[in-house]
Design a protein around this motif. Structure first.
Motif, PDB file in Angstrom:
ATOM      1  N   LEU A  49      -0.906  24.234 -17.117  1.00 36.53           N
ATOM      2  CA  LEU A  49      -1.784  23.246 -17.891  1.00 36.53           C
ATOM      3  C   LEU A  49      -0.885  23.186 -19.347  1.00 36.53           C
ATOM      4  CD1 LEU A  49      -5.483  23.462 -17.508  1.00 36.53           C
ATOM      5  CD2 LEU A  49      -3.818  21.925 -16.130  1.00 36.53           C
ATOM      6  N   ASN A  50       0.035  22.055 -19.337  1.00 38.84           N
ATOM      7  CA  ASN A  50       0.703  22.016 -20.560  1.00 38.84           C
ATOM      8  C   ASN A  50      -0.012  20.983 -21.773  1.00 38.84           C
ATOM      9  OD1 ASN A  50       2.871  22.201 -22.559  1.00 38.84           O
ATOM     10  ND2 ASN A  50       4.096  20.841 -21.630  1.00 38.84           N
ATOM     11  N   LEU A  51      -0.622  21.732 -22.826  1.00 44.02           N
ATOM     12  CA  LEU A  51      -1.266  20.847 -23.911  1.00 44.02           C
ATOM     13  C   LEU A  51       0.023  20.384 -24.712  1.00 44.02           C
ATOM     14  CD1 LEU A  51      -4.020  23.258 -24.825  1.00 44.02           C
ATOM     15  CD2 LEU A  51      -3.822  21.755 -22.640  1.00 44.02           C
ATOM     16  N   ASN A  70      -0.436  18.017 -19.379  1.00 46.75           N
ATOM     17  CA  ASN A  70       0.484  17.423 -18.259  1.00 46.75           C
ATOM     18  C   ASN A  70       0.847  15.978 -18.105  1.00 46.75           C
ATOM     19  OD1 ASN A  70       0.136  20.173 -17.685  1.00 46.75           O
ATOM     20  ND2 ASN A  70      -0.337  20.100 -15.675  1.00 46.75           N
ATOM     21  N   ASN A  71       0.152  15.251 -19.148  1.00 45.65           N
ATOM     22  CA  ASN A  71       0.223  13.794 -19.321  1.00 45.65           C
ATOM     23  C   ASN A  71       0.518  13.462 -20.593  1.00 45.65           C
ATOM     24  OD1 ASN A  71      -0.374  13.403 -16.262  1.00 45.65           O
ATOM     25  ND2 ASN A  71      -2.362  13.851 -16.657  1.00 45.65           N
ATOM     26  N   MET A  91      -0.675  26.190 -21.485  1.00 52.84           N
ATOM     27  CA  MET A  91       0.442  26.529 -22.486  1.00 52.84           C
ATOM     28  C   MET A  91       0.113  25.440 -23.751  1.00 52.84           C
ATOM     29  SD  MET A  91       3.509  26.718 -19.894  1.00 52.84           S
ATOM     30  CE  MET A  91       2.408  25.464 -18.655  1.00 52.84           C
ATOM     31  N   ASN A  92       0.223  25.923 -25.142  1.00 55.24           N
ATOM     32  CA  ASN A  92      -0.102  25.021 -26.054  1.00 55.24           C
ATOM     33  C   ASN A  92       1.184  24.759 -27.062  1.00 55.24           C
ATOM     34  OD1 ASN A  92      -0.991  23.734 -28.496  1.00 55.24           O
ATOM     35  ND2 ASN A  92      -2.017  25.644 -29.338  1.00 55.24           N
ATOM     36  N   ASP A 121      -0.523  27.793 -31.526  1.00 56.15           N
ATOM     37  CA  ASP A 121       0.787  26.961 -30.991  1.00 56.15           C
ATOM     38  C   ASP A 121       1.886  27.629 -30.674  1.00 56.15           C
ATOM     39  OD1 ASP A 121       2.322  24.349 -30.865  1.00 56.15           O
ATOM     40  OD2 ASP A 121       3.230  24.629 -32.668  1.00 56.15           O
ATOM     41  N   GLY A 122       2.407  27.298 -29.388  1.00 52.49           N
ATOM     42  CA  GLY A 122       3.564  28.149 -28.764  1.00 52.49           C
ATOM     43  C   GLY A 122       3.130  29.123 -27.733  1.00 52.49           C
ATOM     44  N   ALA A 123       1.836  29.350 -27.771  1.00 55.12           N
ATOM     45  CA  ALA A 123       1.152  30.641 -26.991  1.00 55.12           C
ATOM     46  C   ALA A 123       0.946  30.026 -25.725  1.00 55.12           C
ATOM     47  CB  ALA A 123       0.249  31.358 -27.708  1.00 55.12           C
TER      48      ALA A 123
END
Length: 489
Positions: A49-51, A70-71, A91-92, A121-123
């Motif tokens: 899940l990419n935030l 993811n969108n 993933m933030n 952020d980045g983690a």
């Protein structure tokens, strides 16, 4: 009627006067289908899940700055099965610290995604989330303390559908995008250029942020969908920050088959349902009986008393047009029975706790809004039982495996109340019986005048360093201190 109720209706008057629905469409556009990730057949590898920060056009012709999972806006619909363990990699990349809370899941506190599970952020946060409960509609969203409202409004939210053996075998529509649709309902504000806007004032902190334009799955309403002849299933989420929504069908009753925590014992036919922020319901629409129908939404949540009428309070708009095609669809009949639900038993409770939601601690909300740049800052403006939320204070200690009665009231205004890590049964709501459609398993209860009471069993551990939350689900109220923490040991 108190001052806040009058101001709320006054806000409705501003909408009626012509500033609201400014971006509503006279012609319906196609319903956007939220991308689905179906994991019911099995899981291979970890679930990413990419935030992310993105740009999204809601239908105004202008791109708005948004968050997505993811969108470009919102997250996916995740379809999973009871008994699975979901290995997430969250993933933030939004440029700010955040969290992701699994709203409605019966899980331990250390994977609940509350404000203690911050993701820098980045983690990447990698919880393994067990799915132990039965079929139900749940969701996930930011729960970053002080920033939940802003981040969720901007797009950090998605849907998680749980299936079980019974729901997979049930004679119900379940073909996603054909006769089974997930609808995320939100209210938005757009500036003169058509870009989504969010800003806090003293009034918006007090009432919660309320937009003037209805959005469905990231598109300005109304939207339209062609459907085959037969029953059609709509899975509904009120993802507004603060608005209660009243939903009805243009033709015929609304037929409710499930609430937050799963199926009702049998379908409930009503003229309309009122959904608080955070609530979910599933309904069936018989598209064999009519050529077209429409889901309508009153943005004032059914509040059409004298003052609401004075200000044009019944602000109904079409959310979704359904148009029947000649194609044969789901051929089953409207079900008679859905689930076995025993009546809630007060005698099972061994502890009773009482909570008052406190609106007014004397804080200067206007000064707070100016000082903290659209977030609630130190979160000390509102409270529960006189105590504003504090990350380092545990408010209640619950014994694992016990059943309790929680009694909740409010000093002013109507509030949606949510408890993490469990589902419950409503014993009474705002001093009376809950509507028939709200008498199944829930994790949201309406709170206002009179006591609301819930019967809840706590089966999942939450230690002091990863406690569960209970809070008002008007997100600005939650951010500003109307939240508490409890352990389960």
């Amino acid at each position: 009627m108190d001052r806040r109720a009058f101001l709320k209706l006054g806000g409705a008057g501003a909408i009626a006067a012509g500033t609201g629905y400014a971006w509503g469409q006279s012609a319906a556009r196609q319903l956007p289908l939220i991308p689905m990730t179906d994991l019911t057949a099995g899981i291979e590898g970890r679930i990413a899940l990419n935030l992310q920060s993105a740009q999204h056009d809601f239908g105004t012709g202008a791109s708005s700055a948004t968050f997505g999972i993811n969108n470009s806006y919102l997250g996916p619909v995740l379809r999973v099965k009871q008994g699975q363990v979901l290995p997430f990699d969250v993933m933030n990349s939004i440029g700010d610290v955040t969290t992701i809370h699994w709203h409605g899941l019966h899980i331990p506190g250390d994977v609940d995604g509350g404000p203690h599970q911050e993701i820098e952020d980045g983690a990447t946060w990698s919880p393994d989330v067990p799915i132990v409960q039965g079929a139900s509609m749940n969701w996930f969203h930011s729960h970053m303390h002080g920033k939940t409202a802003q981040q969720t409004y901007t797009g950090l939210a998605g849907v998680l559908l749980i299936e079980d053996e019974g729901s997979l075998a049930a004679d119900l529509p379940k073909t996603y995008g054909v006769d089974d649709f997930t609808l995320v309902l939100q209210d938005k504000m757009f500036d003169a250029s058509g870009r989504m806007s969010y800003s806090l004032t003293g009034d918006t902190i007090e009432e919660g942020f309320q937009g003037d334009t209805l959005v469905v799955n990231g598109a300005i309403a109304p939207v339209a969908q062609d459907v085959p002849t037969g029953l059609v299933r709509l899975r509904l989420l009120n993802a507004c920050n603060a608005r209660f929504l009243e939903l009805s069908m243009a033709t015929g009753p609304i037929t409710v088959i499930a609430s937050d925590g799963g199926f009702l014992s049998s379908p409930v036919e009503v003229e309309s349902i009122v959904m608080s922020p955070g609530e979910r319901y599933e309904i069936l629409v018989d598209m064999a009986a009519v050529e077209s129908n429409a889901l309508t939404v009153n943005l004032n949540g059914g509040d059409v008393g004298f003052f609401a009428s004075l200000f044009g309070g019944n602000q109904s708009t079409v959310a979704l047009h359904l148009n029947r095609t000649a194609q044969a669809g789901f051929t089953g009949a409207m079900p008679n029975r859905l689930a076995v639900l025993e009546p809630p038993k007060r005698s099972e409770a061994t502890v009773t706790r009482s909570f008052q939601l406190d609106m007014d601690l004397g804080a200067d909300l206007t000064a707070l809004a100016l000082a903290w740049d659209n977030v609630c800052g130190d979160a000390g403006a509102m409270a529960i039982n006189g105590q504003p939320m504090k990350m380092d204070r545990i408010d209640e200690k619950v014994t694992k495996g016990t059943t309790e009665i929680w009694r909740i009231t409010a000093d002013e205004q109507q509030h949606p109340f949510h408890v993490h890590g469990c589902s419950f049964r409503i014993l009474q709501q705002e001093g009376g019986a809950a509507p028939a459609y709200a008498q199944g398993w829930k994790d949201m209860v309406h709170v206002g005048e009179g006591w609301s009471e819930i019967l809840v069993r706590f089966d999942h551990a939450a230690p002091a360093d990863a406690p569960f939350m209970y809070h008002c689900h008007i997100l600005e109220h939650e951010d500003c201190g109307m939240m508490g923490q409890f352990t389960v040991t």
